[in-house]
Every structure is written in structure tokens, then in C-alpha cells.
Write a protein that holds these residues in place. Structure first.
Motif: not given
Lengths: 290, 330
Positions: B225-229
Motif C-alpha cells: 500500500x505504501x509503495x502504491x502511495x
């Protein structure tokens, strides 16, 4: 912190998507730096111990030859066999007593609700931080008054006490991790408490017991302050103190010092490598579960 | 005290059981109640006896000793109460404020900071390695960890030894020092720099392995999720890793602090550390030397009490952290 700059896509089990230059260079470099920092002192100790010309060793990376003369010296002239035996005796006594006492105590604090339970836990935590230098003075005076100085039994008793708080704390995590339902099933099948303890609980916490035994043994094997202060007869030294005698006032003969250091270190290292998986889970249970 | 109460209950329980054998249900219930009451104390008794007798009681003794002038006599010793004289002497001495306390505190903070930073970095590294290299690195970490403080200290002394030590010769060949005349161990800063390397080498494996155990509990989805953000690795570390396993960081930091405040062996064994160079005293060594080298057990005890109070303050923080971390677990 070059490590944390690596893309998370390098994580275990996931397909590599992009490998940046930093990752391709940084990862091997970090591994190399880690291996040098951790292993070089060990290598230097062993290779000095084996180098017949240890004193003029200097900055040569490889020993000038391989010989066991320093080992022969510490056994023949330094009585090091006796010291290793003393350490083993004290270590075994500590394992047995600390293992048994800490298992009972861990079951008590992990399995039973009782008054003052929290106070007991806090006391265990507090005595864990007590500095050895604070205890060594009164214990020395007490041991002297009871004529227990220079006795392997007296030293073992001290080590049992020193290893108990951490052992109880670690085992507590293991006992708590055994599902209560397993115990209750044993009771329903008609087992007594002791039967349940012996055939159900003990096998399940065995890994924890192994971990605590290792810590207890290592505490006893490595300890310096008490052994140095209490054991004044040269046949009663433990191995960790026995190295001290090869230390000269002005010049030190590094060959014997490193040979005896190797004899103290290598058994512990083998121990660690053999049981390292259990060691990890032992720490995790003790430290992470709090 | 509590222990004997418990066992007394136990014995009276079994005798009352015998007299009430006719009333089976009642006796069984009472027996069950009494065993639940006494069993934990019976289990705790042996450990508590050892802990109280060998750790708690000596701790009280050291407090008592610190208020005494203790004279060693043949076959025993004699203490005369002198009030707070030992403390007055300790706290008004220049050595404590100019040397002993700064050495203790700065050394501990340097060791803790480096131990936790290096341990965390290594945990992150291990977490990214494939199985083979992970095993190799883990074993090398274990080697550093398993090296006893005593032998580890001898190796570092040997490496930095004046004239023939490897690091001294390397620095000499690079023109940094003159190996013939430079002795790293005579001055505070190089002395404690070597001690710091020694303590960090010995201490970071615990942090690495504990933090790694924590890292494995973090769900991968959080990072995805962090990477996508669009968070980079640095941001993911501070925004995801650190907050999620904050309790682990707190525990390893506080434990390291406790351990590094009471470093003794590593300093005592280094050249000059056992008393010949007062510049390098820390609180533990100072206390030991006052007691055993100068035969002034009272003064040594006062310094030991001061160290204990320092550690007690840190332990209070430790305990509060643990309690907050898992209230229902305790």
C-alpha cells in the motif's frame, strides 16, 4: 543506511521488478562489511593462536605458519584444562538448577492468577537490572563470612541467581504460548496436574527450556567479575579468569592469550550455531511478547 | 514472607481435608480452592528464595554498607555507621563529575545509539537477503554474539595494541600515527572508542535478531500500500516499519541502555582500566576499585548505590513500556 534505500520489491519471495544500481552494489557491500566486522576479530583470535610467531605478527593477514604450540603451552604450563573443567562444572550446575527453578516460576506467573502476581513480575524485572558491581561487594563479604569463597558451589549459586530473572522472563512467554485448551483436554482425560505437566506442558516448552539453558550456561561460562573476585586459589579459576594469567605487566604474549581465548570462545560459538533457531524463537518469545 | 504464608495454607488445607472426608463435594471444592491459592506460590518459592537471598538481600546490604565505614579484620569485618559521609565524599569529589559520570553516560549513549542503529540496519538487510546469504550472515552475527565479553575484549586490545597491534601498524603504514609512540589506551577518547567498538560488536546481534523477529510480523500489504502511495524506502521505514514495531524498538533500546550503563568487564580488562588510569573510570569500575583495590567497601558501596539508582530510573521506564505494550499479557 544504504540498506533501507533498497526497493522493497527485492523482498523475499517476490519477483524482482527493477534492480537499481544502489541495490546491486549496496547489498553485496553491506553483506561484505557485516561479515568483516563480525568475523574478523574471531579470525584474528584463532589465527594468532595458531601462529607460532604470534608476538611479531603485526599486520600480516595470514599466520606465518600453523602450530599448536600455544595450546600446548596453556595446557602444560597454564593448567588451562583444570580451568575449563571448573567452568564446565559451574555451567552444568547453573543449567540444571536455573532451568528447573525458572520453569516452575514461569508456570506460576504464566498460568495462575494470584494476588501479588504483578508485584512478583516487577521484582523479577528490577533484580534483572541490578548491576553486578553493586552485588559483588556484599556477596563477597557474605561469602567470606560463610567461608564460601574459592568454592565452585558458592560461585554456582551466584550464577543461578544471575540467570534466573532472564530465564523466568523468557520461559514465561513459552508457557503462555501453550494453548490452555491442550491442558484442559488432558484434565478431561483424567490426567493429574503433574501428569499434565510431565506429558503435555514439558514437551511443548522444551524449546524454551533449551534456550534458557543456553543462556544460563553462557552466563556462567562467560562471567568474569564474580569469578575474578571470589576465586583466588589458582586451581579454582574458571576459564574466563584463567586467561588473565597470560597477561603480562608490560609485554603480553599474545599467542597463549589468544589460544586460551579460543578455547573459551569456540565451544560457545558451536553451541550457538547448533541451536540458533531455538535461540531466535526463545528471544522472540521473551522480548517481543514482553 | 508471602511464600511461607502460602505453604502454611497448603498444609492446613490438607489436614482439614482429612477431617472432612465424609462431606465429599464440599471437601473437594475446598481442596480445589486451596490448591489454586497455594500452587503458584509453591512453584515460585524456590526461585523467590534464590532471588531474594542472592540479589535482593545483597542489594539491601549494599545500601547499608554505603552508610558505613567498613574495616576488614581477621576472619570478618566490622562496620561503623558514619551517616552519609561516603556519599558526601563521592558527590563532592571532582573525579565523579569530571570523569566518572561523563565516561559512564556518554559511553552508554554512544553504545546504545550505535547498537540499535547497526542492529536495525542489519535486521533490514537480513530481511532482504535470499536464504543462503541470510544463513551465512546470521551465523556470522551469532559468532559476534557468542564471543564472550572477556575474550572479545582481549581481541580488541590485541588489534589496537601499541607497536604490534594490527590496527596500530595499519595506521602507522598509512602515516596516521607513529606506532612506536602512540598508545590508544592512555587517553579517554581513544580508550572509550575502542570500548565502544567492542560493546557494539557484542551487543548489536541481539538487536538485529529481535528486530528481525518484529519485522516478520509486519503484514506485507502495508508495504505494498505504501509503495502504491508513492512512499520511498526511507519513508516506508519511518512511516510503516517504525510505528508498527515500536514496542520492539523500545524494548531493545531500554535493555541496551541498562546493559551499557553497567559495562564493567570490557573497561576493567583494557590496559589501565583496572585502576592504574583514573581517567578511564566508569561508575562500575570506580565502585569496584574503591572496594577491592583500596579496601574501602563503604565508598565502593556508595558508588554502587548511585549506579543502581541510575539503572532503577531506566528500569522504571522499561517496566512501564512493557506494561503498556501488553496489559492483558501480564
Amino acid at each position: 543506511m544504504s540498506v533501507s534505500k533498497l526497493p522493497a520489491s527485492l523482498g523475499r519471495g517476490r519477483p524482482r521488478r527493477r534492480t537499481s544500481l544502489a541495490a546491486r552494489v549496496g547489498l553485496p557491500l553491506s553483506v561484505a562489511a557485516l561479515l568483516v566486522f563480525t568475523l574478523f576479530p574471531v579470525y584474528w583470535m584463532v589465527s594468532t593462536a595458531l601462529d607460532p610467531k604470534a608476538l611479531t605478527r603485526g599486520s600480516d593477514l595470514l599466520p606465518s605458519g600453523i602450530s599448536f604450540e600455544h595450546f600446548d603451552f596453556v595446557f602444560d604450563r597454564g593448567n588451562f584444562g583444570q580451568y575449563l573443567l571448573n567452568s564446565a562444572i559451574v555451567g552444568l550446575a547453573t543449567i540444571l538448577a536455573a532451568g528447573l527453578l525458572s520453569l516452575f516460576a514461569a508456570i506460576a506467573v504464566a498460568r495462575f492468577k494470584f494476588k501479588f502476581r504483578t508485584s512478583v513480575l516487577i521484582m523479577i524485572l528490577i533484580v534483572q537490572m541490578v548491576p553486578l558491581e553493586a552485588l559483588v561487594i556484599p556477596l563477597f563479604i557474605q561469602m567470606r563470612d560463610y567461608e564460601m569463597l574459592n568454592s565452585l558451589l558458592g560461585l554456582s549459586i551466584v550464577y543461578i541467581a544471575l540467570s534466573l530473572p532472564f530465564a523466568i522472563w523468557t520461559l514465561r512467554g513459552f508457557v503462555a504460548a501453550v494453548p490452555k485448551e491442550v491442558e484442559e483436554a488432558a484434565y478431561i482425560d483424567g490426567a493429574s496436574w503433574f501428569r499434565m505437566f510431565w506429558s503435555v506442558l514439558l514437551p511443548l516448552v522444551a524449546p524454551g527450556l533449551v534456550a534458557t539453558s543456553i543462556f544460563a550456561f553462557i552466563t556462567a561460562w562467560n562471567e568474569f567479575v564474580f569469578a575474578y573476585t571470589f576465586m583466588k586459589g589458582s586451581d579454582k579459576y574458571t576459564a574466563a579468569v584463567g586467561i588473565f594469567q597470560f597477561f603480562g605487566e608490560n609485554t603480553t604474549s599474545w599467542g597463549p592469550v589468544m589460544a586460551s581465548s579460543t578455547l573459551v570462545t569456540v565451544p560457545v560459538m558451536l553451541f550457538f550455531v547448533v541451536v540458533h533457531r531455538r535461540l531466535g524463537s526463545g528471544l522472540a518469545a521473551g522480548a517481543v511478547k514482553g | 514472607m508471602l511464600v511461607s504464608d502460602g505453604s502454611k495454607d497448603g498444609s492446613s488445607g490438607s489436614s482439614s481435608l482429612r477431617s472432612h472426608r465424609s462431606d465429599d463435594g464440599d471437601a473437594a471444592r475446598r481442596r480445589k480452592r486451596l490448591t489454586t491459592l497455594t500452587r503458584p506460590w509453591l512453584l515460585l518459592a524456590p526461585a523467590l528464595v534464590v532471588l531474594i537471598g542472592l540479589l535482593l538481600w545483597p542489594l539491601i546490604q549494599v545500601g547499608k554498607l554505603s552508610l558505613q565505614d567498613y574495616v576488614v579484620k581477621f576472619g570478618g569485618g566490622k562496620g561503623t555507621y558514619t551517616g552519609f559521609d561516603n556519599y558526601k565524599e563521592l558527590l563532592t569529589g571532582e573525579l565523579l563529575w569530571k570523569t566518572v559520570l561523563p565516561n559512564t553516560v556518554f559511553f552508554a549513549f554512544a553504545c546504545v545509539g550505535l547498537t540499535v542503529a547497526l542492529g536495525t540496519a542489519v535486521a533490514l538487510l537480513l530481511n532482504r537477503l535470499g536464504p543462503t546469504w541470510k544463513l551465512i550472515c546470521s551465523v556470522s552475527i551469532l559468532a559476534a554474539w557468542a564471543m564472550p565479553a572477556v575474550t572479545g575484549t582481549y581481541v580488541w586490545i590485541w588489534l589496537f595494541s601499541p607497536e604490534d597491534g594490527m590496527v596500530s601498524q595499519l595506521a602507522d603504514s598509512l602515516g596516521l600515527i607513529d606506532a612506536e609512540t602512540t598508545n590508544w589506551f592512555t587517553e579517554r577518547l581513544p580508550f572509550y572508542a575502542i570500548a565502544t567498538i567492542n560493546v557494539v560488536h557484542h551487543g548489536f546481534p541481539f538487536v538485529a535478531i529481535t528486530v528481525l523477529a518484529g519485522l516478520l510480523t509486519i503484514p506485507k500489504e502495508l508495504y505494498e500500500a505504501g509503495e502504491i502511495d508513492g512512499a520511498n524506502a526511507w519513508q516506508r521505514f519511518w512511516k510503516i516499519t517504525v510505528p508498527t514495531i515500536k514496542p520492539v524498538f523500545l524494548v531493545v533500546t531500554i535493555l541496551s541502555t541498562i546493559w551499557d550503563f553497567k559495562v564493567f568487564t570490557q573497561v576493567f580488562l583494557m590496559p589501565g582500566g583496572s585502576g592504574s588510569n583514573p581517567d578511564v573510570y566508569n561508575l562500575g569500575v570506580y565502585s569496584y576499585i574503591e572496594a577491592f583495590a583500596k579496601n574501602d567497601y563503604g565508598a565502593g558501596a556508595a558508588a554502587a548505590v548511585l549506579l543502581t539508582l541510575l539503572l532503577l530510573a531506566i528500569t522504571v521506564v522499561y517496566i512501564r513500556t512493557l506494561f503498556r505494550q501488553g496489559e492483558e499479557d501480564l
